[in-house]
Each structure stands twice: as C-alpha cells, then as structure tokens.
Write an enzyme that holds these catalytic residues in place. Sequence first.
Site, PDB file in Angstrom:
ATOM      1  N   TYR A 117     -63.995  -6.365  12.768  1.00 23.32           N
ATOM      2  CA  TYR A 117     -62.819  -5.203  12.555  1.00 23.32           C
ATOM      3  C   TYR A 117     -61.452  -6.167  12.418  1.00 23.32           C
ATOM      4  O   TYR A 117     -61.496  -7.263  12.388  1.00 23.32           O
ATOM      5  CB  TYR A 117     -62.992  -4.033  13.338  1.00 23.32           C
ATOM      6  CG  TYR A 117     -62.308  -2.855  13.166  1.00 23.32           C
ATOM      7  CD1 TYR A 117     -62.077  -2.356  11.832  1.00 23.32           C
ATOM      8  CD2 TYR A 117     -61.429  -2.492  14.220  1.00 23.32           C
ATOM      9  CE1 TYR A 117     -61.360  -1.251  11.735  1.00 23.32           C
ATOM     10  CE2 TYR A 117     -60.543  -1.323  13.846  1.00 23.32           C
ATOM     11  CZ  TYR A 117     -60.482  -0.633  12.736  1.00 23.32           C
ATOM     12  OH  TYR A 117     -59.778   0.213  12.476  1.00 23.32           O
ATOM     13  N   ARG A 170     -53.566  -1.611  -0.439  1.00 20.28           N
ATOM     14  CA  ARG A 170     -52.710  -2.025   0.808  1.00 20.28           C
ATOM     15  C   ARG A 170     -53.759  -2.218   1.873  1.00 20.28           C
ATOM     16  O   ARG A 170     -53.967  -1.592   2.770  1.00 20.28           O
ATOM     17  CB  ARG A 170     -51.891  -0.997   1.124  1.00 20.28           C
ATOM     18  CG  ARG A 170     -50.742  -1.198   2.023  1.00 20.28           C
ATOM     19  CD  ARG A 170     -50.278  -0.049   2.844  1.00 20.28           C
ATOM     20  NE  ARG A 170     -51.208   0.663   3.612  1.00 20.28           N
ATOM     21  CZ  ARG A 170     -51.657   0.473   4.999  1.00 20.28           C
ATOM     22  NH1 ARG A 170     -51.208  -0.747   5.363  1.00 20.28           N
ATOM     23  NH2 ARG A 170     -52.612   1.258   5.284  1.00 20.28           N
ATOM     24  N   LYS A 188     -65.649  -0.262   8.710  1.00 18.32           N
ATOM     25  CA  LYS A 188     -65.166   1.034   9.500  1.00 18.32           C
ATOM     26  C   LYS A 188     -66.728   1.814   9.878  1.00 18.32           C
ATOM     27  O   LYS A 188     -66.813   2.307  10.984  1.00 18.32           O
ATOM     28  CB  LYS A 188     -64.459   1.847   8.481  1.00 18.32           C
ATOM     29  CG  LYS A 188     -62.977   1.414   8.563  1.00 18.32           C
ATOM     30  CD  LYS A 188     -62.319   1.816   9.596  1.00 18.32           C
ATOM     31  CE  LYS A 188     -60.607   1.642   9.302  1.00 18.32           C
ATOM     32  NZ  LYS A 188     -59.732   1.938  10.575  1.00 18.32           N
ATOM     33  N   GLU A 260     -59.182   4.895   3.109  1.00 19.99           N
ATOM     34  CA  GLU A 260     -58.696   3.867   3.815  1.00 19.99           C
ATOM     35  C   GLU A 260     -57.826   2.750   3.099  1.00 19.99           C
ATOM     36  O   GLU A 260     -58.291   2.560   1.828  1.00 19.99           O
ATOM     37  CB  GLU A 260     -59.905   2.890   4.282  1.00 19.99           C
ATOM     38  CG  GLU A 260     -60.455   3.482   5.573  1.00 19.99           C
ATOM     39  CD  GLU A 260     -59.640   3.358   6.718  1.00 19.99           C
ATOM     40  OE1 GLU A 260     -58.821   2.607   6.759  1.00 19.99           O
ATOM     41  OE2 GLU A 260     -59.984   4.104   7.652  1.00 19.99           O
ATOM     42  N   ASP A 261     -56.638   2.517   3.298  1.00 22.91           N
ATOM     43  CA  ASP A 261     -55.913   1.251   2.892  1.00 22.91           C
ATOM     44  C   ASP A 261     -55.435   1.497   1.356  1.00 22.91           C
ATOM     45  O   ASP A 261     -55.306   0.645   0.459  1.00 22.91           O
ATOM     46  CB  ASP A 261     -56.468   0.167   3.150  1.00 22.91           C
ATOM     47  CG  ASP A 261     -56.654  -0.315   4.577  1.00 22.91           C
ATOM     48  OD1 ASP A 261     -55.968   0.146   5.098  1.00 22.91           O
ATOM     49  OD2 ASP A 261     -57.323  -1.452   4.692  1.00 22.91           O
ATOM     50  N   ASP A 283     -57.369   7.676   7.678  1.00 22.77           N
ATOM     51  CA  ASP A 283     -57.166   6.801   8.918  1.00 22.77           C
ATOM     52  C   ASP A 283     -55.885   6.233   9.323  1.00 22.77           C
ATOM     53  O   ASP A 283     -55.606   6.410  10.286  1.00 22.77           O
ATOM     54  CB  ASP A 283     -58.544   5.931   9.170  1.00 22.77           C
ATOM     55  CG  ASP A 283     -58.668   5.295  10.382  1.00 22.77           C
ATOM     56  OD1 ASP A 283     -58.525   6.092  11.528  1.00 22.77           O
ATOM     57  OD2 ASP A 283     -58.772   4.242  10.491  1.00 22.77           O
ATOM     58  N   ASP A 284     -55.454   5.847   8.261  1.00 22.32           N
ATOM     59  CA  ASP A 284     -53.994   5.191   8.101  1.00 22.32           C
ATOM     60  C   ASP A 284     -52.967   5.921   8.517  1.00 22.32           C
ATOM     61  O   ASP A 284     -52.053   5.609   9.588  1.00 22.32           O
ATOM     62  CB  ASP A 284     -53.708   4.417   6.892  1.00 22.32           C
ATOM     63  CG  ASP A 284     -54.647   3.315   6.702  1.00 22.32           C
ATOM     64  OD1 ASP A 284     -55.007   2.595   7.291  1.00 22.32           O
ATOM     65  OD2 ASP A 284     -55.417   3.460   5.510  1.00 22.32           O
ATOM     66  N   ASN A 425     -51.189  -4.775  11.659  1.00 31.23           N
ATOM     67  CA  ASN A 425     -52.298  -5.794  11.646  1.00 31.23           C
ATOM     68  C   ASN A 425     -52.173  -6.641  10.352  1.00 31.23           C
ATOM     69  O   ASN A 425     -51.584  -6.043   9.508  1.00 31.23           O
ATOM     70  CB  ASN A 425     -53.473  -4.763  11.555  1.00 31.23           C
ATOM     71  CG  ASN A 425     -53.905  -4.164  12.884  1.00 31.23           C
ATOM     72  OD1 ASN A 425     -53.807  -4.960  14.130  1.00 31.23           O
ATOM     73  ND2 ASN A 425     -54.310  -2.920  12.926  1.00 31.23           N
ATOM     74  N   ASN A 469     -55.935   0.683  18.834  1.00 35.37           N
ATOM     75  CA  ASN A 469     -56.767   0.689  18.012  1.00 35.37           C
ATOM     76  C   ASN A 469     -57.420   2.010  17.264  1.00 35.37           C
ATOM     77  O   ASN A 469     -57.833   2.715  18.025  1.00 35.37           O
ATOM     78  CB  ASN A 469     -58.071  -0.418  18.534  1.00 35.37           C
ATOM     79  CG  ASN A 469     -58.995  -0.973  17.369  1.00 35.37           C
ATOM     80  OD1 ASN A 469     -59.296  -0.176  16.410  1.00 35.37           O
ATOM     81  ND2 ASN A 469     -59.324  -2.037  17.671  1.00 35.37           N
TER      82      ASN A 469
END
Length: 611
Positions: A117, A170, A188, A260-261, A283-284, A425, A469
């Site tokens: 991760y 992203r 994930k 995600e992202d 999640d972001d 991150n 985290n």
Amino acid sequence: MMNGVEKTNGEDLATEEQLITPWTVSVASGYTLLRDPRHNKGLAFTEYERDAHYLRGLLPPALMTQELQEKKLMHNLRQYEVPLQRYMAMMDLQERNERLFYKLLIDNVEELLPVVYTPTVGEACQKYGSIFRRPQGLYISLKEKGKILEVLKNWPERNIQVIVVTDGERILGLGDLGCQGMGIPVGKLSLYTALGGLRPSACLPVTIDVGTNNEKLLNDEFYIGLRQRRATGQEYAELLEEFMTAVKKNYGEKVLVQFEDFANHNAFDLLEKYSPTHLVFNDDIQGTASVVLAGLLAALKLVGGALADHKFLFLGAGEAGTGIAELIALELSKQTKAPLEETRKKIWLVDSKGLIVSSRKESLQHFKKPWSHDHEPVKGLLDAVKAIKPTVLIGSSGVGKTFTKEVVEAMASINEKPLILALSNPTSQSECTAEEAYTWSKGRAIFASGSPFDPVEYNSEVFVPGQANNAYIFPGFGLGLIMSGAIRVHDDMLLAASDALAAQVKQENFDKGLIYPPFSNIRNISANIAAKVAAKAYELGLASRLPRPKGPRQACRELHVQPSLPKLSLNLERNFAFCNQRFALGRSLYFLSVFHVSFTSNLKQEECCLL
C-alpha cells in the site's frame, strides 16, 4: 435458505442469475492445482494430499508448514533493499499462493503495509507497465462501451460484494497515471481481505480506461492503456453511467462500489450523482475524512478541550481537504447542536491562490464555496497561520515541503501543543517529515502523517509519529456495510467509524504521543468499526439483513476470513460418494481439490472444499 440454496458464510448471494445452471463442478488436481493461487499450498501439501491430488513428483519431497514458508519468505523479503522489489515479490506470492500471501500480510502488517500500500504502491503504479505480469482485475476501456455488462460477466466470480474502481487520473499525489492506476484497486482490496476479513473472491478491482493526458506514458512503449488523450464530458459520463448500471444489474443492490483516485472535478460529481441510487463510497473524500476525524477526537486527550474549542486550517482544498472539513463540521454540529453553516466557520482552507474568503466566492469551484468565510485576502500559508491562529494544521495539498520551518514555528508560537497533520502521499509529497515537525516545534507538536515515518529522537526523547492511514477505516467500514446488508452510505456511518477508531487509542499510545492505535491490532480494530457501522445502518433503517444480529461484534468475527490451511473434510468420503452417485463422474471425483454443486429447486447444496 434462498431459493433452495443455502447462504455461504452468512452472506447473501449477490445475484440469482448464477442459479440458472442447476449445478456446476470445478475440478483441480495435479499440475492444475499447483497453478491455482486460491488452493495451492506449495510444500505444505501433506503426504496424503500429494497422493490424493496427483502431486507426486510435482513437488520436492520436503514438507514445509505454512509457518515455515512464512518465515522463509519474510527472510527473503528483508534481503531486498529496494521497496519496489518487495512489492513485486508480494504480488508474485499473491498470484501463486493466496492464503500464504494473506497470512504473511496479516502476521507482519506493520512491516508489509507500506509495501503493498502507501507509499510503495505509488511507485508501482508509475512503473506498472514495466512490471505487469498478469491481470489482477477488470480493465474497462472506451473500447468496451456498449458491452460493459458482458465484460463484467467475463470475471470468473459471481458473488462480488466490493468493487474498488479508479480511472487513474489522480493517483495519490502523482497525477495522471491512466490505466496503470490499477495498482490502487488491487492494493486496496488486498487490505479488505487482510485487514477487514472479506473473502478475496468477493472483491473485484476495476480500472476505467478513458485515456491519459500524461505525455510520458503516451510515449512509453510499455504503457498498457489506451494511447489517447482523456475522454471528458458526455463521452466520459456515458461510460461511467453504463458501468454503474451494469454493476447493479450484475451484482445486485448491495454491492459496494468504492471510488478511488478520481480527479476532483469527477470525484465529487460521481459521489453526488450515485449516492442516492447505489451503495457508493469515495475513500479519498469520505475515508480520509473519517480517519482524520478519529485522530482529532483522540488528540483531544493530549491537547485538551472539546472539539468545538479548536480552530482548523487546511492547506489543500481538493476532495480530501473539503471532505475532512465537512465531516469535522458535521461532528461539531452533532456535538454542539449548532447549524452546519455555523460550525463550518471554525474551519479555514488555503488553496493555490491563498486563503478561501468570501470575496473569491464567485470564482470558486462548487465544493469550495461553503468554506469562503469573511476575511481579508491572504496569499500564503504562513500569513494564513498568523491571521487565523489555528490550533490544528492539516495538509492535504499533494505538494511536499509546504509546511516550512517558519510555518511550524508559527504554529508552535500560537499553541503549547500544535496538532500538525501532514497527510499527502506518497512520502515525497508529505507537507513535512516527522523529524521536521518535532524539531521545529521543539518537541511540542502532536504529529501524524499520511505516509509512515520512523520514530524521531529529539533532546534525548523518542517521539513516535502516528499515521492517518485510510486503511484504519475502509476495511472495517466496508465490512460493516456488508454484514448489515446496507443499501446506502450515510454520513452518520462515517461519524460512527471515527468514534469507534478514536475509542481504541489506549493510554500507552497517548504516552508515546500517538493519536492512532497500532496496526498490529488492525483486525480487531476493523471488527469494532464494522460493528459500529452496522449498528448505525440498522438505526438509520438502511440495513437489509434481517433479523438484526444479536452480537454484531461476533458477527464480524464469524465473517473474517482466516488464511490458515484447513484440513481435509471429515465428510469427504460421504460427499464424494454422493457426487459419484449423483453424477457418475467416475473415480476422478475422489481426488477433487475443490468440488461445488449448487442445486436450484428443493435440492440441498453440497459442497466439498479441501483447501
């Protein structure tokens, strides 16, 4: 029972379409068995199993327990000096021996979490085309437009409960990595199993490939995605709409889709669009917010006062920053009974143009407008710290080294114990390091980061930095949704997850300056979060699994997948006799590694799983 078919592990079948075929048989033995990562045990196969499954001669004669294999692999992993080599070794293990992979990860979670991760997964995504060996999820590109439902049916598993999807625009703080963002969903979902206990077969990683604007990738001969500029507007929206519709049709109402992202301009729109109709979670935006709020609630034990006594300043007003800010405002509103518009005024955001103030409101993106408060314009972060005098400084900018010595010293001059969270991150993008935060604040800062940092010694005192985290939250959060059969995500569930995580920080952790519990206990942490989230789902009337479990904490434990190696079923002879009798498949059935028969109508499901 459901239409004559028993539930497995207490879980509903995601779709009844699989019941069209009255029975199915899977046969794995000999060489085929050794190539099946779900059931391969390597040298842990016993003498009896080697005879029963035609493995004689295909394995060296030594018998090696799972524990001994784990010891050997950890020894080998520690020989690698480059983190990406460890990542590749772990991915190779997952592809050949799934149970050993998860046992290794669970037993050594604090050491291996940064490998599978953040931060190593960021480098893996950057080089995914070069290290790509075999597909680990579904790639849905513009070429599949109009037939996404057919593509979903190509995935071998039918009972999918969690989908993690990205479009790669992203990735962490690394920008547009296109199709190579697949490393994020894969990583994930590994944690969903290792930390949350979900079955690997219930997890599906997906990458939506609409092209990339990364010139370096477009010119890279090893790039594995579409070689075109990113699709936008209606073409993009239609592809996502087809995907979301197909997911619901193929896997049912209760499948969790975790975004995600995605870039800011899509992340907020997708969450707003599909939250009323699908079980979706970003999640972001939401996971980051929940884990940061948990850290703030726990930190009150160190800095004192109530949450409402503090003032918050963010560097970064994207999906992470505004998501965290909104959840803090919701918690403040819940605690003080004040309107949300009032509690937002305790929270200030700085973006690339400076402090977000009311005079900028007309030019702001819609998700920034709630944070445009009355104040004269302020350009830089240092000036914003001096003007706002925050007690909490939170970095979600994706830009490294932005918490300068002057900024940290200013926070320390305002507060006896400044709370500094550098969340971006990977490690290279962190707003400051743990050493910088402790040194520049003269050891007074309460610090946590998005990426892991080693303990820091300052003035003969050792400071242990916490890690905010998302892995603390999303595995347990998803498990809670699944075990309750939730059909929608509500903000109160996120607040419940934050409360559950904060409650698990012990005095011994506080004594070290930590505001998060150790990852070594993450499976229990996830179970506690899942129980609280499930309880909230029932309270809100959003749970569909009835009757409600009497002990949600125990229900979590029962759902947890254990990566150990079960022995042969005591009912093996009886079950195989039944199979031979029913289907007359011959003596080879006696040596099956996996045999599964599902009957529609009123026949009982027969199942024999040796591994």
